[in-house]
Design an enzyme around this catalytic site. Structure first.
Site, PDB file in Angstrom:
ATOM      1  N   ASP A 142       0.842  -1.149  -0.125  1.00  0.00           N
ATOM      2  CA  ASP A 142       0.071   0.026  -0.095  1.00  0.00           C
ATOM      3  C   ASP A 142       0.952   1.225  -0.206  1.00  0.00           C
ATOM      4  OD1 ASP A 142      -2.451   1.668   0.498  1.00  0.00           O
ATOM      5  OD2 ASP A 142      -3.221  -0.143   1.117  1.00  0.00           O
ATOM      6  N   HIS A 204      -4.266   6.240   2.513  1.00  0.00           N
ATOM      7  CA  HIS A 204      -4.856   4.846   1.988  1.00  0.00           C
ATOM      8  C   HIS A 204      -4.229   3.735   2.829  1.00  0.00           C
ATOM      9  CE1 HIS A 204      -5.543   1.664  -0.740  1.00  0.00           C
ATOM     10  NE2 HIS A 204      -6.610   2.130  -1.229  1.00  0.00           N
ATOM     11  N   SER A 530     -11.268  -0.779  -2.063  1.00  0.00           N
ATOM     12  CA  SER A 530      -9.920  -0.828  -1.270  1.00  0.00           C
ATOM     13  C   SER A 530     -10.171  -1.104   0.284  1.00  0.00           C
ATOM     14  CB  SER A 530      -9.286   0.490  -1.235  1.00  0.00           C
ATOM     15  OG  SER A 530      -8.514   0.747  -2.645  1.00  0.00           O
TER      16      SER A 530
END
Length: 744
Positions: A142, A204, A530
């Site tokens: 990530d 994220h 996600s």
């Protein structure tokens, strides 16, 4: 979102260097180490560089104007990533042991910009049985992480297991690992200026790690809403972060290096909320290649399905050894009510509360030419000051929050965002700068009808706060990518859906500027596959903790065959149009972790079982060799059709000829158990199963059945239809969905 761009890094310092470098780009090179004359793999890799290259100097150099090796792979495949010109690649092709070279692709994140909904209870059930995931290592590929976030505190988390070989590569002494965050490594060639490697700049990776394995943190909220104790799905599992991304873009060479390192380090679960290009041939897909090697090592791989829904054939990460995860809603909403001048009441969602708004004029400013909303550009053709302004989603032109900023800047008092048919029932809880709400397509039609019925429309708005218990949940998110699979239509994808809409999780910094307490935990609410992917990664970690001897395929089977096909109201799960969802939207259904812990039977698949499947896809021996990492001769293998793979679901592509396939089930429930079959035949198809009863005298016993699909065309309204096969006892239910596509 589109994910089809290529990255070619070209650095031209002057004309002479341009001629010398010949437009260097990043290539991923596959080689056959059995052809090496040296026992040293690095020496073999170096031998493929141009003969006039000083390997030692260039390998240690950061120069972009010379060919050099960037990453050396040992687990995902035999090969390396290097800066090369097309001419260099042509020269490589002549060398012994060369297989192929492909330009690097750019991968993108699958996010749009709670475990309780999974039925996990702190004192009972799967959480307790799995010790909250203790001892299991979840690796996330990530954008980095926020190492000092409270979700990464290691209270109650034991030291990592002895097998762990990972590293903590933070470049500042300010950042450290602990028993929760046990590894942090980065894989990109040069960090952006003033950016610390591994420190999450866009949130994220911090968000996904919190969903998968964040520890318990009290006082979590989103602008004072959805308040409570936050935790990940496996709150006491270990976390390792692998960062191949700068910003929202991740190079395929770095992703391969990240997977390679995760395999070497010893992760148990690999969570990847990203994807590359649509419809990639598996031998061209670094995700498919790398995850095959991970699966071989016993690692469960969970990947996001993509955010290109609701259109069909929009999936990413479709290989059958990957758990492909779609997104759905939860039963929690942060609600706002609007009452129109005619008394009709509409319900919507927001992320931020506000005082009640009394009756105000309601306006819908639109272009005279196109009829589209003017909220996206601020060119209002009517006075909006002090009024409630109707705007449209317009998510691909300008964000919903930005429209609110535009409306507020022009003097608008409040905003109602209306959905189009495409978005349907999916609404988002976002941090609006003025009183605002987003309403569904059905309510948007009611609002438009009211606007057209009067010359003096009015409305009131009142914030209702957090409401839990929406019985329609889970509903498939409009953005969640759909099947059928293109590279392998005989495998039903996605596999499963999980929470992915308005998910509250950890965030690098506070999003609420009104908070004066700088020490309060920082959380944010975002949506995307996600977010659903790490939910399933966490579930896999819990199952791996309870069942350490289960293979990745067995864990995936347990999740799929016990999934919910109905919502909290007991009716079929719906899509964004509030119609019964297709199996190409939900796969096997919505994850039910507690039932997955005790599935009764599993469909197991060994790594070598995929070779006949790949031969059946008509891949060349060389292509299959790239995927599986060894030489394969399909003329010596027993090639099988896709649907013959021992998969927990069926995807049947029908001409006119009946099709028969076999499946084998393994008993992981109770000894001396007998299962009988229930068949729900798809419209236009007769499904026959033999035998209709399976007996398992002992745990670990295997039993097989055959299923024949015969086309009848009766009751067929379109070219797709669906059904299921369910093996059951009084205690267990093992359900396999059936998707049928009629070709003519």
């Amino acid at each position: 979102m589109g994910f089809t761009s290529f990255l070619f890094i070209i650095c031209i310092l002057n004309l002479n260097q341009f001629l010398k470098a010949e437009n260097l780009g990043v290539y991923i090179v596959y080689v056959d180490p059995s052809q090496s004359s040296s026992d040293d793999l690095d020496t073999f890799y170096d031998s493929f560089l141009p003969t006039n290259t000083n390997v030692t100097t260039i390998a240690a150099s950061n120069s972009d104007d010379q060919p050099r090796i960037l990453y050396r792979y040992r687990h995902v495949f035999s090969g390396f990533a290097a800066k090369l010109s097309a001419a260099h690649v042509d020269e490589m092709r002549k060398k012994k042991g060369f297989i192929s070279a492909r330009p690097e692709r750019m991968m993108h994140l699958h996010t749009t910009h709670s475990p309780n909904f999974l039925g996990l209870n702190q004192n009972t059930g799967l959480w307790k049985n799995s010790s909250y995931g203790k001892g299991i290592i979840i690796g996330l590929v990530d954008t980095g992480i926020t190492p000092d976030h409270p979700s990464l505190n290691d209270q109650g988390v034991p030291p990592p297991p002895a097998k762990w070989k990972g590293k903590c590569e933070f470049t500042s002494p300010r950042w450290t690992c602990n028993n929760k965050l046990i590894g942090a490594r980065y894989f990109y060639r040069s960090p952006p200026l003033f950016v610390q490697p591994l420190i999450d700049q866009i949130g994220h990776g911090t968000h996904t790690s919190g969903i998968a394995a964040g520890n318990f943190v009290g006082g979590a909220d989103f602008y004072g809403n959805a308040r409570g104790t936050a935790s990940g799905t496996a709150p006491l599992a270990h976390v390792a972060i692998y960062q191949p991304c700068t910003g929202s873009h991740c190079g395929s060479s770095g992703i391969a290096a990240a997977i390679d390192a995760a395999i070497e380090d010893g992760v148990d679960v690999l969570s990847m909320s990203l994807g590359g290009a649509l419809h990639l041939h598996f031998a061209d897909d670094i995700m498919a290649i790398g995850t095959f090697r991970a699966m071989e090592r016993g690692i469960v791989v969970s990947c996001s399905a993509g955010n290109d829904g609701p259109k069909n054939k929009t999936l990413y990460n479709e290989a059958p050894w990957i758990m492909t995860v779609g997104a759905s809603t939860t039963d929690r909403k942060i609600t706002v009510n609007a009452v129109l001048g005619n008394g009709e009441e509409l319900e919507g969602e927001t992320g931020t509360g506000f005082p009640a708004i009394g009756k105000l004029d309601l306006v819908y400013p639109r272009s005279n030419d196109t009829g589209m909303s003017r909220c996206f550009d601020g060119h209002f053709n009517t006075d909006i000051k002090g009024k409630i302004v109707v705007c449209e989603g317009m998510k691909y032109l300008v964000t919903r929050v930005q429209q609110g900023i535009t409306v507020k800047g022009a003097g608008g008092a409040a905003m109602i965002l209306i959905n189009n048919k495409f978005d349907g029932d999916t609404t988002f809880e976002e941090p609006h700068v003025l009183p605002a709400m987003q309403i569904t397509y059905a309510d948007s039609l009611k609002l438009k009808a009211y606007l057209n019925s009067t010359s003096n429309p009015t409305a009131t708005m009142s914030f209702k706060g957090t409401v839990i218990g929406n019985n329609r949940a889970p509903v498939v998110a409009t953005f969640s990518s759909r099947g059928p699979s293109v590279p392998s239509p005989g495998i039903l994808k996605p596999d499963i859906i999980g929470p992915g809409v308005n998910i509250l999780s950890s965030w690098p910094a506070s999003v609420d500027n009104s908070k004066t307490d700088t020490k309060s935990p920082t959380f944010n609410m975002i949506s995307g596959t996600s977010m659903s992917c790490p939910h399933l990664s966490g579930v896999a970690a819990l199952l791996k903790s309870v069942h350490p001897d289960w293979s990745p395929a067995a864990i995936k089977s347990a999740i799929m065959t016990t999934a919910d096909s109905v919502n909290l109201e007991g009716k079929p799960i719906e899509d964004e149009q509030l119609q019964p969802a297709s199996v190409f939207a939900i796969g096997s259904g919505h994850v039910n972790p507690s039932r997955a812990n005790n599935p009764g039977l599993v469909y197991d698949i060994m790594p070598d079982d995929y070779i006949p499947y790949l031969c059946g896809l008509n891949y060349t021996n060389q292509e299959i060799g790239i995927i599986v990492g060894r030489k394969v001769d399909c003329s010596e293998e027993k090639s099988i059709p896709e649907a013959q793979l021992n998969y927990p679901s069926f995807s049947i592509i029908f001409g006119s000829t009946p099709q028969t396939y076999t499946r084998t089930l393994t008993n992981v429930g109770k000894a001396n158990s007998s299962y009988v079959v229930e068949i729900a035949s798809p419209d236009g198809v007769i499904v026959k199963v033999e035998p209709q009863k399976l007996v398992f005298p002992k745990l670990g016993d295997k039993s097989s059945y055959s299923v024949t699909f015969t086309r009848t065309n009766k009751g067929v309204m379109n070219n797709t239809t669906q059904g299921f096969i369910r093996w059951h006892t009084a205690e267990y239910s093992v359900r396999s969905p059936i998707a049928v596509v009629f070709q003519n």
